[in-house]
Design a protein around this motif. Structure first.
Motif, mmCIF file in Angstrom:
data_model
loop_
_atom_site.group_PDB
_atom_site.id
_atom_site.type_symbol
_atom_site.label_atom_id
_atom_site.label_comp_id
_atom_site.label_asym_id
_atom_site.label_seq_id
_atom_site.Cartn_x
_atom_site.Cartn_y
_atom_site.Cartn_z
ATOM 1 N N VAL A 123 0.844 -1.201 0.000
ATOM 2 C CA VAL A 123 0.000 0.000 0.000
ATOM 3 C C VAL A 123 0.879 1.250 0.000
ATOM 4 O O VAL A 123 2.004 1.244 0.498
ATOM 5 N N ALA A 125 0.874 4.045 1.644
ATOM 6 C CA ALA A 125 1.340 4.619 2.915
ATOM 7 C C ALA A 125 2.577 3.881 3.440
ATOM 8 O O ALA A 125 3.487 4.493 3.995
ATOM 9 N N ALA A 126 2.607 2.549 3.244
ATOM 10 C CA ALA A 126 3.754 1.779 3.725
ATOM 11 C C ALA A 126 4.999 2.074 2.891
ATOM 12 O O ALA A 126 6.099 2.271 3.429
ATOM 13 N N ARG A 129 6.328 5.514 3.700
ATOM 14 C CA ARG A 129 7.060 5.569 4.965
ATOM 15 C C ARG A 129 8.510 5.109 4.772
ATOM 16 O O ARG A 129 9.431 5.705 5.311
ATOM 17 N N VAL B 111 1.319 -5.983 1.266
ATOM 18 C CA VAL B 111 1.985 -5.389 2.430
ATOM 19 C C VAL B 111 1.198 -4.141 2.804
ATOM 20 O O VAL B 111 1.095 -3.205 2.005
ATOM 21 N N GLY B 113 1.701 -2.488 5.849
ATOM 22 C CA GLY B 113 2.387 -1.636 6.806
ATOM 23 C C GLY B 113 3.809 -2.084 7.023
ATOM 24 O O GLY B 113 4.209 -3.180 6.604
ATOM 25 N N VAL B 114 4.569 -1.210 7.657
ATOM 26 C CA VAL B 114 5.963 -1.490 7.974
ATOM 27 C C VAL B 114 6.188 -1.087 9.421
ATOM 28 O O VAL B 114 5.778 -0.011 9.837
ATOM 29 N N GLU C 29 -1.001 12.135 5.102
ATOM 30 C CA GLU C 29 -0.902 11.136 4.034
ATOM 31 C C GLU C 29 -0.994 9.714 4.586
ATOM 32 O O GLU C 29 -0.651 8.755 3.899
#
Lengths: 232, 115, 195
Positions: A123, A125-126, A129, B111, B113-114, C29
């Motif tokens: 995604v 947002a990941a 980051r 995926v 999130g991290v 965001e």
């Protein structure tokens, strides 16, 4: 006390009270000397009591001002007595807020990982980051906005377009800086994530404060955005 | 056969979740984050992967009624320092190995999130 | 954080503001880690503000929690040139105002100042104690209408200008002046009964 015990206080007329114009608040409330209580307090509020000799000489006005001073003292004492917010309370509220936030994440669009035929995604947002963290690791640069989208909107499994805004110190030229950031993005998208980069735009939107110096030197800097586009 | 489908679906979801969670670089399966919450809001949170038990959260299993093919959709959070696509590929390999009794299975890995 | 009555007007050092702007953009965001930093940073001041509005710890915590979750939802529309602190301040203020309104019947909004000071404030024996003064003020504040209380707290305890209060609460400057005046009018009377 002075105003509440004032014998000359005009009668509270009902018609006054229901006037539509709120600005006429308590206008009828006059002290024995004829001054409006609201005027006396406005002067006190603005620190102008000393400007008008009447306000200090008149027993009614000075008593009215003293009421407000007394109230101000009570406020100050109250603020001084306030226990403050325990660290544990703030931490507990933060934890509860974040638990709720994690139930309402805004992940953004899925971006293709690996090859077009693979059904693997990350995604936005990941990925953003990870890119921001990589840019932050460069000396004198910090990343703000980072948007990632398919280069060709019609091809959701194709290479992506990265647009990143950075705040940077002035110790190198903007083109050099933009090149360094773009190179970093090209490296990280491939080596650390596995998304195919089509193009990267780097925009320098502000000047980074030097952490060692607290000078307000960048406030007036109307620094132009330095946009660079192109294939990575 | 039709009556067995829900049970089989659960079994596939559990197998996929178990396999995915053991892959290096996988922090947790996505809706599983609810289980990691520090406060009691977790008790009030809706179960996102309803019907598949706590272990299988982050895994959704569906079946194409026409072809009988299974599709497994896995959402997960990866640890920093692991290349995302390597993790998703390893998850796909491990998942396919865990459900190899089924003749036709496709896997999607996302995926989300991290950490 | 001890109450200094002037938090709103204090400007953060340049470095903090610039860092904050980046965090706000990131959180907008969808970066919840960035948002967590903002929540941790602002929650003490917001809790203290809510405590002053509501006078109840549990209520203040709930209001601040709601305000931050609401802020997370609204962040994508947050204007970059605005101040995050001011924006948050406004959200917390309005949450608290709604809580105050739901506590009391809606009929007595601005009519409260005419009521007499609560009886339990009449304890002159403790007049010299500043703790007692604080208690008396707290008790007197409970007699204000929600609108008066919010405007008065922003003015006297937070040190905001009338203009900032009007902007924060979303009412006219004249309405702010009227409410602060009536709050003072009521509180001086309530406190003089106590003295």
């Amino acid at each position: 006390m002075a105003m509440s015990a004032n014998p000359d206080r005009p009668e509270e007329s009902r018609s006054q009270e229901i006037q539509p114009e709120e600005s006429r608040y308590e206008e009828e409330e006059r002290l024995a000397c004829g001054r409006l209580l609201s005027d006396v307090w406005d002067a006190w509020d603005a620190g102008r009591t000393a400007d008008d000799p009447h306000l200090t000489a008149c027993p009614h006005c000075s008593a009215a001002s003293a009421e407000l001073t007394g109230l101000g003292d009570a406020v100050r004492r109250t603020c001084a007595e306030e226990p403050g917010v325990p660290e544990a309370t703030a931490a507990a509220v933060t934890a509860r807020v974040m638990d709720l936030v994690r139930l309402e994440l805004r992940p953004g669009r899925p971006l293709p990982l690996g090859e077009p035929e693979e059904d693997h995604w990350i995604v936005e947002a990941a990925a953003a980051r990870l890119l921001r963290a990589a840019v932050d690791a460069l000396p004198g640069v910090r990343a703000g906005s980072c948007r990632i989208a398919p280069l060709d909107p019609a091809d959701p499994t194709g290479p992506v377009h990265v647009r990143v805004e950075v705040v940077a110190s002035l110790d190198r030229s903007l083109p050099d800086l933009a090149d360094a950031v773009r190179a970093r993005i090209a490296e990280v998208t491939d080596r650390d994530i596995g998304i195919r980069l089509g193009a990267a735009d780097v925009l320098v939107v502000d000047i980074l404060d030097d952490e060692e110096e607290d000078e307000e030197d960048e406030d007036g800097d109307a620094y132009g955005r330095h946009g660079t586009g192109g294939a990575a | 056969m039709a009556a067995d489908t829900p049970r089989l679906r659960d079994r596939l979801a559990e197998a996929a979740a178990g396999a995915a969670q053991d892959v290096p670089g996988v922090a947790f399966l996505r809706p599983g984050v609810v289980d990691l919450l520090r406060t009691r809001v977790a008790d009030r949170a809706p179960r996102l992967a309803a019907g598949t038990g706590a272990r299988a959260q982050g895994v959704r299993v569906s079946r194409d009624e026409a072809t009988g093919a299974w599709h497994i959709d896995i959402r997960l959070v990866v640890h920093r320092g692991h290349r995302a696509v390597d993790v998703t590929r390893a998850v796909q390999t491990a998942t396919l190995a865990a459900v190899r009794d089924e003749p036709s299975v496709s896997v999607r890995v996302t995926v989300t999130g991290v950490v | 954080m001890p109450g200094n009555g002037n938090q709103m007007t204090e400007r953060a050092p340049e470095g903090v503001r610039s860092d904050e702007a980046l965090l706000v953009v990131r959180a907008g965001e969808g970066d919840e880690e960035a948002f967590e930093v903002l929540v941790r940073r602002h929650s003490p001041a917001m809790l203290q503000l809510a405590m002053r509005f509501l006078g109840d710890r549990a209520d203040a915590e709930d209001a601040v929690q709601d305000a931050f979750v609401s802020a997370w939802r609204k962040l994508p529309e947050f204007r970059r040139d605005a101040s995050f602190h001011t924006w948050l301040h406004r959200i917390v203020t309005n949450r608290c105002l709604n809580r105050l309104r739901s506590r009391r019947p809606a009929a007595d909004l601005d009519s409260v100042p005419e009521q007499a000071a609560p009886e339990h404030q009449a304890s002159p024996a403790r007049a010299v104690e500043s703790r007692a003064a604080a208690d008396a003020l707290a008790a007197a504040m409970a007699g204000l209408s929600p609108e008066q209380r919010v405007c008065w707290v922003l003015r006297e305890m937070q040190g905001l200008s009338y203009e900032s209060i009007a902007d924060t609460v979303g009412i006219s400057l004249q309405a702010v002046r009227g409410r602060v005046f009536r709050a003072r009018r009521y509180l001086t009377e309530a406190m003089s009964a106590w003295r």
